[in-house]
Design an enzyme around this catalytic site. Structure first.
Site, PDB file in Angstrom:
ATOM      1  N   HIS A 111     -10.484  -1.879  -1.683  1.00 31.26           N
ATOM      2  CA  HIS A 111     -11.332  -1.335  -0.615  1.00 31.26           C
ATOM      3  C   HIS A 111     -12.277  -0.285  -1.193  1.00 31.26           C
ATOM      4  O   HIS A 111     -11.857   0.533  -2.019  1.00 31.26           O
ATOM      5  CB  HIS A 111     -10.473  -0.666   0.460  1.00 31.26           C
ATOM      6  CG  HIS A 111      -9.594  -1.614   1.205  1.00 31.26           C
ATOM      7  ND1 HIS A 111      -9.951  -2.170   2.402  1.00 31.26           N
ATOM      8  CD2 HIS A 111      -8.366  -2.113   0.919  1.00 31.26           C
ATOM      9  CE1 HIS A 111      -8.985  -2.962   2.830  1.00 31.26           C
ATOM     10  NE2 HIS A 111      -8.001  -2.948   1.948  1.00 31.26           N
TER      11      HIS A 111
ATOM     12  N   TYR B 163      -1.042 -10.188  -0.427  1.00 32.67           N
ATOM     13  CA  TYR B 163       0.041  -9.903   0.537  1.00 32.67           C
ATOM     14  C   TYR B 163      -0.161 -10.693   1.822  1.00 32.67           C
ATOM     15  O   TYR B 163      -1.293 -11.016   2.191  1.00 32.67           O
ATOM     16  CB  TYR B 163       0.144  -8.401   0.822  1.00 32.67           C
ATOM     17  CG  TYR B 163      -1.106  -7.743   1.359  1.00 32.67           C
ATOM     18  CD1 TYR B 163      -1.405  -7.740   2.718  1.00 32.67           C
ATOM     19  CD2 TYR B 163      -2.001  -7.109   0.493  1.00 32.67           C
ATOM     20  CE1 TYR B 163      -2.548  -7.126   3.197  1.00 32.67           C
ATOM     21  CE2 TYR B 163      -3.147  -6.502   0.975  1.00 32.67           C
ATOM     22  CZ  TYR B 163      -3.415  -6.505   2.327  1.00 32.67           C
ATOM     23  OH  TYR B 163      -4.551  -5.904   2.791  1.00 32.67           O
TER      24      TYR B 163
ATOM     25  N   ARG C 194      -3.783 -12.290   2.305  1.00 37.69           N
ATOM     26  CA  ARG C 194      -4.986 -11.651   1.788  1.00 37.69           C
ATOM     27  C   ARG C 194      -5.011 -11.790   0.270  1.00 37.69           C
ATOM     28  O   ARG C 194      -4.025 -11.508  -0.392  1.00 37.69           O
ATOM     29  CB  ARG C 194      -4.998 -10.147   2.136  1.00 37.69           C
ATOM     30  CG  ARG C 194      -4.944  -9.815   3.593  1.00 37.69           C
ATOM     31  CD  ARG C 194      -6.267  -9.535   4.277  1.00 37.69           C
ATOM     32  NE  ARG C 194      -7.501  -9.882   3.633  1.00 37.69           N
ATOM     33  CZ  ARG C 194      -8.441  -9.021   3.248  1.00 37.69           C
ATOM     34  NH1 ARG C 194      -8.268  -7.737   3.415  1.00 37.69           N
ATOM     35  NH2 ARG C 194      -9.563  -9.441   2.710  1.00 37.69           N
TER      36      ARG C 194
ATOM     37  N   TYR D 240       0.822  -1.214   0.000  1.00 34.82           N
ATOM     38  CA  TYR D 240       0.000   0.000   0.000  1.00 34.82           C
ATOM     39  C   TYR D 240       0.856   1.264   0.000  1.00 34.82           C
ATOM     40  O   TYR D 240       1.982   1.261   0.502  1.00 34.82           O
ATOM     41  CB  TYR D 240      -0.897   0.043   1.246  1.00 34.82           C
ATOM     42  CG  TYR D 240      -2.077  -0.899   1.160  1.00 34.82           C
ATOM     43  CD1 TYR D 240      -3.298  -0.457   0.663  1.00 34.82           C
ATOM     44  CD2 TYR D 240      -1.956  -2.215   1.566  1.00 34.82           C
ATOM     45  CE1 TYR D 240      -4.384  -1.329   0.585  1.00 34.82           C
ATOM     46  CE2 TYR D 240      -3.034  -3.090   1.481  1.00 34.82           C
ATOM     47  CZ  TYR D 240      -4.235  -2.637   0.991  1.00 34.82           C
ATOM     48  OH  TYR D 240      -5.299  -3.487   0.906  1.00 34.82           O
TER      49      TYR D 240
ATOM     50  N   HIS E 213      -7.569  -7.552  -3.568  1.00 31.49           N
ATOM     51  CA  HIS E 213      -8.853  -6.929  -3.256  1.00 31.49           C
ATOM     52  C   HIS E 213      -8.739  -5.419  -3.378  1.00 31.49           C
ATOM     53  O   HIS E 213      -7.636  -4.862  -3.314  1.00 31.49           O
ATOM     54  CB  HIS E 213      -9.326  -7.311  -1.841  1.00 31.49           C
ATOM     55  CG  HIS E 213      -8.398  -6.849  -0.760  1.00 31.49           C
ATOM     56  ND1 HIS E 213      -7.284  -7.588  -0.379  1.00 31.49           N
ATOM     57  CD2 HIS E 213      -8.385  -5.732   0.011  1.00 31.49           C
ATOM     58  CE1 HIS E 213      -6.646  -6.930   0.575  1.00 31.49           C
ATOM     59  NE2 HIS E 213      -7.287  -5.795   0.836  1.00 31.49           N
TER      60      HIS E 213
END
Lengths: 239, 203
Positions: free
Chosen positions: A163, A147, A158, A107, A161
């Site tokens: 958000h 990740y 995870r 991120y 995806h």
């Protein structure tokens, strides 16, 4: 078209459990006492409709820092869909925010500094738009990488995806959710996706791949993802 | 009419909500984009700590508020008094809790109103939502003001039967370092879990 004025409680099995086995943070932060039932009053059936006065909107290209700048690494994707209420009416003019990891699974955020995956200086990683007359949103990005969840004993990864944060047309239609990609093997073992007890509920979190012929451009992989927020309107528009 | 659609499941906001989405003056409700036009009403400052279990400060929460303007009006079609709503007040704000778990807002004191849904008077109040990694859904509650005669009749305040628990939702006047000089400062700590836990409502 008037905003929704009637909100019913969520259908529980279609929403996630609050305490999730193996997700330690959920054990530490979920209230331990039962929630109190309150009547909906005017405060709950209203919400900010003019947020574009306050928030900067019109950022729908996550794949680069600014127009004309080089693209981030990864597979370009085009994600679009409609924001609907429970009667399948379009939710217009709602602020919708998205954010995601880069193609390597990292991120743009200081809280992800311990992640060994590389940063990508060309990746913007977040966007904010307002839904149009049909309730539609769209943005361009790169496919996010999976990740590992830090310090997790069972090596939980995870799945890719995106958000979503949606303001809707009232306090009760506020929704924060995540969109998953179809056919990803990590989907089946993700603790957060699995926290939704109802299988149909989990399916509502997974986007559909858009056949190439239906895309206006040939340089992206397309995904379609409708999102439904709570609410019924007293006088729905006829079909 | 189209068949009923089921709302999309909530998922946690996670730890990576973009920093620029909670920056700037989104926690200051007293003006919109034009600083020269101020919202009407008494300026107030609300601040407090957010705690998780074991009374540990919870940083990186996304906190949002929603409230009527100083006259108890909403700029929303569902409010029959919307024509009187303050054009310089949007009623919504957002803040992330800092490294010490502190959240704060600058706003105006909301007015009470006669609620058309329940037929009861709403005391001055502010709805607050907290989102965080570890919270699969947001948690919601309502903040009330001390010494308001209407509190005893308020249908939301009274949805909590235990008076001692209810009191945890009443803002406490306190001199707070970060409050602007021209604002009345109030404190309210939010305990997500554990001793002194804040009462939350069904969303």
């Amino acid at each position: 078209m008037t905003p929704p004025d009637r909100y019913e409680p969520y259908d529980e099995p279609s929403q996630p459990l609050m305490r999730v086995d193996g997700y330690r943070e959920s054990q530490l932060r979920t209230p331990s006492r039962p929630l109190y039932k309150r009547p909906a009053t005017l405060t709950e059936i209203t919400g900010p409709l003019n947020l574009a006065k306050k928030l900067k909107v019109g950022m729908n290209d996550l794949s680069r820092i600014k127009q004309g700048a080089p693209r981030a690494m990864g597979q370009l994707i085009w994600v679009t869909g409609r924001l609907l209420d429970e009667d399948a009416m379009p939710v217009r003019g709602s602020v919708l925010e998205v954010w995601q990891a880069n193609a390597a699974g990292r991120y743009v955020h200081k809280a992800d500094s311990g992640n060994p995956a590389p940063q990508d200086p060309n990746f913007f990683g977040s966007g904010r738009c307002v839904t149009d007359r049909e309730g539609r949103y769209a943005f361009l990005s790169v496919k996010p990488g999976a990740y590992p969840v830090p310090n997790h004993p069972t090596r939980w990864w995870r799945p890719p995806h995106i958000h979503f944060s949606i303001l809707g047309e009232g306090f009760m239609s506020r929704l924060v959710t995540q969109m998953y990609f179809p056919g990803e093997p990590l989907n089946g073992i993700d603790l957060l996706l699995k926290a939704v007890p109802d299988e149909k509920g989990r399916e509502r979190l997974v986007a559909r791949w858009t056949p190439m012929m239906q895309l206006e451009r040939a340089d992206v992989v397309g995904f379609e993802h409708d999102i439904v927020v709570r609410g019924h309107r007293a006088t729905p528009m006829g079909f | 009419m189209a068949h009923r659609r089921v709302p999309t499941p909530s998922q946690t906001i996670g730890p990576f909500f973009p920093e620029h989405f909670v920056g700037g003056a989104d926690h200051d409700l007293t003006f919109l984009d034009d600083k020269s036009k101020r919202a009407q009403g008494q300026k107030i400052y609300i601040g407090g700590n957010i705690y998780e279990a074991e009374r540990l400060p919870r940083w990186n929460c996304v906190v949002e508020i929603w409230q009527p303007d100083a006259n108890g009006c909403f700029a929303h079609p569902n409010d029959p008094r919307r024509a009187r709503a303050d054009p310089n007040f949007v009623g919504w704000g957002r803040r992330s809790s800092d490294d010490a778990g502190w959240y704060d807002f600058i706003t105006v004191k909301p007015g009470g109103y006669a609620d058309p849904l329940t037929g009861k008077p709403r005391a001055p109040h502010i709805d607050i939502s907290i989102m965080s990694s570890g919270l699969m859904r947001r948690v919601v509650t309502t903040l009330f003001f001390p010494g308001e005669a209407a509190n005893v009749q308020d249908p939301v305040f009274n949805a909590i039967p235990d008076a001692a628990v209810r009191e945890r939702l009443i803002l406490r006047p306190e001199k707070l370092e970060r409050a602007p000089n021209d604002a009345i400062a109030y404190r309210l700590d939010i305990v997500l879990q554990g001793e002194g836990e804040t009462p939350f409502f069904v969303d």
